[in-house]
Structures are given as structure tokens and as C-alpha cells.
Design an enzyme around this catalytic site. Structure first.
Site, PDB file in Angstrom:
ATOM      1  N   LYS A  37      36.496  24.605  29.867  1.00 53.28           N
ATOM      2  CA  LYS A  37      35.981  23.924  28.676  1.00 53.28           C
ATOM      3  C   LYS A  37      36.199  24.831  27.472  1.00 53.28           C
ATOM      4  CE  LYS A  37      31.731  21.630  27.023  1.00 53.28           C
ATOM      5  NZ  LYS A  37      30.310  21.322  27.338  1.00 53.28           N
ATOM      6  N   SER A  41      28.911  16.420  27.217  1.00 52.56           N
ATOM      7  CA  SER A  41      29.947  16.916  26.321  1.00 52.56           C
ATOM      8  C   SER A  41      31.174  17.470  27.049  1.00 52.56           C
ATOM      9  CB  SER A  41      29.375  18.014  25.419  1.00 52.56           C
ATOM     10  OG  SER A  41      29.007  19.146  26.190  1.00 52.56           O
ATOM     11  N   SER A  58      25.344  17.837  30.154  1.00 52.04           N
ATOM     12  CA  SER A  58      26.758  17.848  29.762  1.00 52.04           C
ATOM     13  C   SER A  58      27.734  18.172  30.890  1.00 52.04           C
ATOM     14  CB  SER A  58      26.992  18.829  28.617  1.00 52.04           C
ATOM     15  OG  SER A  58      26.596  18.254  27.399  1.00 52.04           O
TER      16      SER A  58
END
Lengths: 512, 95
Positions: A86, A161, A185
């Protein structure tokens, strides 16, 4: 049903089986990495999981992994395994944006502890993954570089997210990825993409080099396709780090060894507050079927209550924005990142202009909300009260875990929703995290795994565990996967895929 | 607790973040909406409940006091919008 292991499609393999094939020299790390780079080239134009593919670095790392494999020394189950990160994890020398315009050209001078640990284990990084700006969002639509599309239905969100981290694993673009979970997330996108996502206990994994959102809630964790692969990744990122004083000095057990398949007598709590109106019937049905399956494996179920659940979401939307407003004060156009100083009249004007231009709407909204909650006259009514509620939620879990070993619930109240469906209604978006937020407030661990499908879309089941008891929730998820095949199913990306040898896909709003 | 446009302007100043006229209006409406949902917190019985800022037991970590190299200045300043020697350069704070 087992996955057909077609040799020409190694991206379908699990990490556990690939580790064996690498050692048996059935495939090299370079071939394996190239197969993933080809897969990314074929499908990522449609999925847009990646913000940046670091092909040259990946192939160099793969070559080093092959040398290590040839020596046969110092091998781990991750040696030669292609992963991705990420874009909230800083990587030395590789642009790291956190999905924000603010950091469009930010090249970190150091790497996050988890990145260093994976590298030390011999893992390969394919690149950096899309996300909601500064990890604020539940759909990845808040990325400054365009949304990620759900591989199961390209018109739908992958959750957020960590939407890029989830979609990459679901689409076979990486064997595992890392994400971060502040209010769900990791777990919510895992649920929406038919992957396994683990939110680790607060303190289990070092946050050094994780770009901060809400420091008392943020945790790093893995995405994989199986619980076993999740255990293998967790093994290498867990543990105390002198560079993060909030990482816990608690010994790291052998997680894979705990995946015995045996859950006879495991006590699983069903919290009545998580089975309420508002959850889609198709989601409830999948969770009920999962409960029935776990029962046949010998798990015992008891009804429990987490009475302060309804205060979780509002408390979170005070605490997380409050911490974010303080953490994001560092983006001032002075030290690094975007700076509009040239056209500013004075230093304050430079701050005001830079922060207007650098942050997207949701980040601005949360900075405003957090600044308000911490401002003079409102602190007691909002922030202090939210932190008192946090204590009550922690006590709910303490009481529940005195009666049961793990807690089961839906991960998300709905399946993946359409892109654009919730962008104009912030609170409707926030409701996506109703069942995941309490674990962050209490600091406990939780995993989302593939429970089944509703109308062709994946449904995740969440298991919450005691602090530092990731092994037990992974054992239950692994036991479930031994008798079900949902985790072996793939989205059909054949129509979206570009034929082999096609020119590099152009990214909508993305950049290289 | 209701929120006026003037309140929102004040918060934006505290956050050192300029908002356009349009956004001030939209933000006032959206923040008010969110605060309405959050108001349920006022119903929680928090008497005699201590606040939790963290979920970790408050244990201080100590490490040996051994000097170690820091990141080089040039690496740290490589991302600086404007620098002078080993310093970050900003607009004058005092005239």
C-alpha cells in the site's frame, strides 16, 4: 474443489505452495516475478490497483532471491514471493504518495520497518498500491490518482482505504500485499474482493514508516487468498521494533504451526448488536451459513452482547479525525511535499494556500472535524467523551472474551457498492465500517475471510480475537477454508484482460 | 450543537487551510450533518469512566544509550521545497 495449478498461470498459486515449488526449482523467482508483471500488464488497466509498478527493482530482487534459493541457505517461506505494498508505507528511493497530491513527488529517505523485514525474508516488491488519500475512505475513490475497480465487477468499488491492496490480490497481480487498518481499511476491502485481510492487534506490527492517519488506531496487516498465506506474511512483519515505541514487546508465536484444522470446542460469540436491521439479507445469510459450517467442525456458539456498539462509529469519527488533524499538520509546504510558497504573501498565507491545494475533499473534511473536536470549548463534549466511550467499548470486549475465544460477525453490512454511489454522502460511506471500527477502538485483532457470495459478489465473514491472539482467528479461518472452496474462486477478468504482448496499459488518472 | 458558517471559517483558520466560498457552504452543511449523527455520544453514560487515549498498557521502552548514525542531512533535505545550506528556508515570520 482445488485450484487448478496451471503451470502457465503461476499467479494463481498460493504463497505456501509456491514456496515449495521455488525450493524444488520447478520455477524460478525471476519467472514467477515476470508472470506477475505480465498479469499486471494484462489486467491493471482495468483494475487500477497499482499506482507504480517497480518492474526493474522487482526483477533485481528476484535475481537475488534465486541466488539465495540456489545456495539453499537462509530461506523463508517468503523468499522469492512477489508481493506489493500500500502506498502509505514509505520505500527508500521509491515515490510514496499515500494517494495524495501533496506527496506526488515525495521520495522517502528510508523504508518502513515492515518493508525492511519483508526484504530481509527474501520477498519481492512489485510496486505501490492505490488507496484513499491518507487512508481516509472506504472505497478508494478518494485517491487523488483515480479509483481502483473491484475485479469482481469493474463498476463497483473494491472497498477502502486499502482498495488497491485488496484488488491486486483478488486479481492475481500479487501473491500477497500489505495494507493498513484504522477503522476497517483492511477487513472491509478484503470482504468486498474475496480475499483474506488481517487487522493485527495494536502494537503487534511496527508502524515505523507508515504514513500516519490516526496513531492510536492505525495498524499494518496482510492481504492474501488463504489464511495460511496470511500467517506466513504475519510471521515476518510481527514483533517489537525499537523505532516504534508503541510496538509491543510480546513474543511472536509460530503462526503457521497453529493452523491445525482443529477447532473442536472453540467458543465463538455471536454479538446480537452486529446482527441488526440494515445489513443486507444476502450478507446475513452467508454469515449464518458460515456459522453452521464452523459448527460442523466442532465450534461451540454462544450469544453475547457488546452493549456499547452503537457508540463505536460516532466515537471513531471524533477520535480518528482529531488525531488526523494533528498528524496532518506536518503538511505545511515547508519540509517536504507540495508547496505554494512562491505565490504566497507571507508564511501563513503559504500554509493556507498549500493545504487548500494539497488535500482532497474527504481529508479536508476530516481535518476540519478533528480541529473542531479539539478546539477550545468543545474538547470535553466531543474528544474526552469519545475517549470515555472508547473505554466502555474496550470493557465490552473484555467481558465478551471472558465468555468466548473469538467473536463472529459480518465484515461489512453490504456487498461492494457501485462507484460513485456514496461519494456525495459522507456518513453513508462511514457506515461501511460499522462492524470493523470497534476492534480498532479496543485495539484487538480481527480477520475477514471469504464466507461466500451474494448475487455474485463476495461476502466477508469477520472473526475478532483477543489481543495478540491472531493465531486463533487464523486457525478458525483456515479450518473453514479446508472444507469450503470460496477462497479458490477467481473473478472473470478475461474480457478486461489485454492479450499477451499488448502495449502497456494506460492508467486512468494514474501515473508511473 | 449547531454549526454556523462563521464557526467553519474559524475552524479553517485554526487548521491553516483556506476554503473556497463554495466549499465553506458545503462544509458547513456536511459537518453539521456528521455532528448530528455523532450527537448520540451524548446519551452514553460515561460517569466515572476514565478516557482511553491508547489501548496499550502504559509501559515505557528503554534502550541502551548507544550513539548511532542518523539519516544524512542531504537525504533528509532532498524533498525540501527550499533550502539554504543545512536549513529549510521559509518566508520571513517577522518583518
Amino acid at each position: 474443489m482445488t485450484t487448478p495449478t496451471m503451470t502457465n498461470e503461476p499467479w494463481r498459486w498460493t504463497i505456501a505452495e509456491t514456496a515449495e515449488k521455488l525450493r524444488a526449482k520447478e520455477i524460478s523467482a525471476v519467472e514467477l516475478t515476470q508472470a506477475h508483471l505480465d498479469r499486471i500488464r494484462a489486467v491493471d488497466g482495468a483494475v487500477h490497483a497499482f499506482l507504480r509498478v517497480t518492474a526493474d527493482e522487482a526483477l533485481a530482487e528476484a535475481k537475488a532471491a534465486d541466488e539465495r534459493l540456489a545456495r539453499g541457505q537462509d530461506l523463508t517461506p517468503l523468499t522469492g514471493i512477489p508481493l506489493a505494498l500500500k502506498d502509505v508505507l514509505v520505500t527508500e528511493g521509491i515515490t510514496t504518495t499515500a494517494g495524495s497530491r501533496f506527496l506526488e513527488h515525495f521520495v522517502p529517505p528510508y523504508s518502513a520497518t515492515v518493508v525492511k523485514r519483508l526484504r530481509a525474508a527474501g520477498a519481492i516488491s512489485l510496486g505501490k498500491l492505490n488507496m484513499d488519500e491518507f487512508a481516509m475512505g472506504s472505497s478508494t475513490e478518494n485517491s487523488a490518482y483515480g479509483p481502483t475497480h473491484n475485479p469482481w465487477d469493474l463498476d463497483r468499488v473494491p472497498g477502502g482505504s486499502s482498495g488497491g491492496s485488496a484488488a491486486a490480490v483478488a486479481a492475481g497481480e500479487a501473491m500477497g500485499t500489505l495494507g493498513s487498518d484504522t477503522g476497517g481499511s483492511i477487513r472491509q476491502p478484503a470482504a468486498l474482493t474475496n480475499t483474506v485481510g488481517l487487522k493485527t492487534t495494536y502494537g503487534r506490527v511496527s508502524r515505523y514508516g507508515l504514513i500516519a492517519f490516526a496513531s492510536s488506531l492505525d495498524q499494518i496487516g496482510p492481504f492474501t487468498r488463504t489464511a495460511r498465506d496470511c500467517a506466513l506474511l504475519l510471521q515476518h512483519i510481527a514483533g517489537y521494533d525499537p523505532n516504534d515505541s508503541t510496538s509491543a514487546d510480546v513474543s511472536v508465536p509460530d503462526y503457521a504451526a497453529q493452523l491445525t484444522g482443529d477447532i473442536k470446542g472453540l467458543k465463538i460469540g455471536i454479538p446480537k448488536e452486529y446482527f441488526v436491521e440494515g445489513t443486507e439479507p444476502g450478507v446475513v445469510k452467508v454469515v449464518e451459513e458460515a456459522i453452521a459450517t464452523l459448527k460442523t467442525l466442532g465450534a461451540e456458539f454462544i450469544d453475547i452482547s457488546l452493549p456499547h456498539t452503537k457508540y463505536g462509529l460516532p466515537a471513531y469519527y471524533i477520535i480518528a479525525p482529531a488525531e488526523a488533524s494533528a498528524n496532518l499538520a506536518r503538511y505545511d509546504g515547508v519540509k517536504y511535499g507540495l508547496s505554494l510558497r512562491a505565490e504566497a504573501a507571507d508564511l501563513e498565507d503559504a500554509y493556507m494556500r498549500t493545504r487548500q491545494a494539497g488535500f482532497g475533499p474527504e481529508v479536508r473534511r476530516r481535518i476540519m472535524l478533528g480541529t473542531y473536536a479539539l478546539s477550545s470549548g468543545y474538547y470535553d463534549a466531543y474528544y474526552k467523551r469519545a475517549e470515555q466511550v472508547r473505554t466502555l467499548i474496550r470493557r465490552d470486549f473484555d467481558a465478551a472474551f471472558a465468555q468466548c475465544d473469538v467473536i463472529i460477525s459480518p465484515t461489512s453490512p453490504t456487498v461492494a457498492f457501485k462507484l460513485g454511489a456514496r461519494v456525495d454522502d459522507p456518513y453513508a460511506m462511514y457506515l461501511s465500517d460499522l462492524f470493523t471500527i470497534p476492534a480498532n477502538l479496543a485495539g484487538i485483532c480481527g480477520v475477514s475471510f471469504q464466507g461466500g457470495f451474494s448475487e455474485g459478489l463476495p461476502v466477508g465473514v469477520q472473526l475478532l480475537g483477543k489481543p495478540f491472539d491472531e493465531g486463533t482467528i487464523l486457525r478458525a479461518a483456515d479450518a473453514f477454508q479446508r472444507v469450503t472452496d470460496y477462497h479458490t474462486r477467481w473473478p472473470n477478468l478475461a474480457a478486461a484482460a489485454k492479450p499477451k504482448g499488448a502495449t502497456k496499459a494506460k492508467k486512468a488518472g494514474g501515473k508511473k | 450543537m449547531s454549526l454556523s458558517r462563521a464557526d467553519v471559517e474559524h475552524i479553517a483558520l485554526l487548521a491553516r487551510m483556506r476554503l473556497s466560498e463554495d466549499e465553506l457552504n458545503r462544509m458547513t452543511e456536511q459537518l453539521a450533518g456528521i455532528l448530528e449523527h455523532i450527537a448520540v455520544l451524548q446519551e452514553a453514560d460515561v460517569s466515572d469512566v476514565p478516557p482511553s487515549a491508547s489501548t496499550l498498557p502504559p509501559i515505557d521502552h528503554f534502550r541502551p544509550d548507544i550513539p548511532a548514525p542518523s539519516l544524512p542531512v542531504d537525504a533528509l533535505l532532498a524533498n525540501a521545497p527550499e533550502r539554504e545550506d543545512s536549513y529549510l528556508r521559509v518566508k520571513a515570520v517577522l518583518e
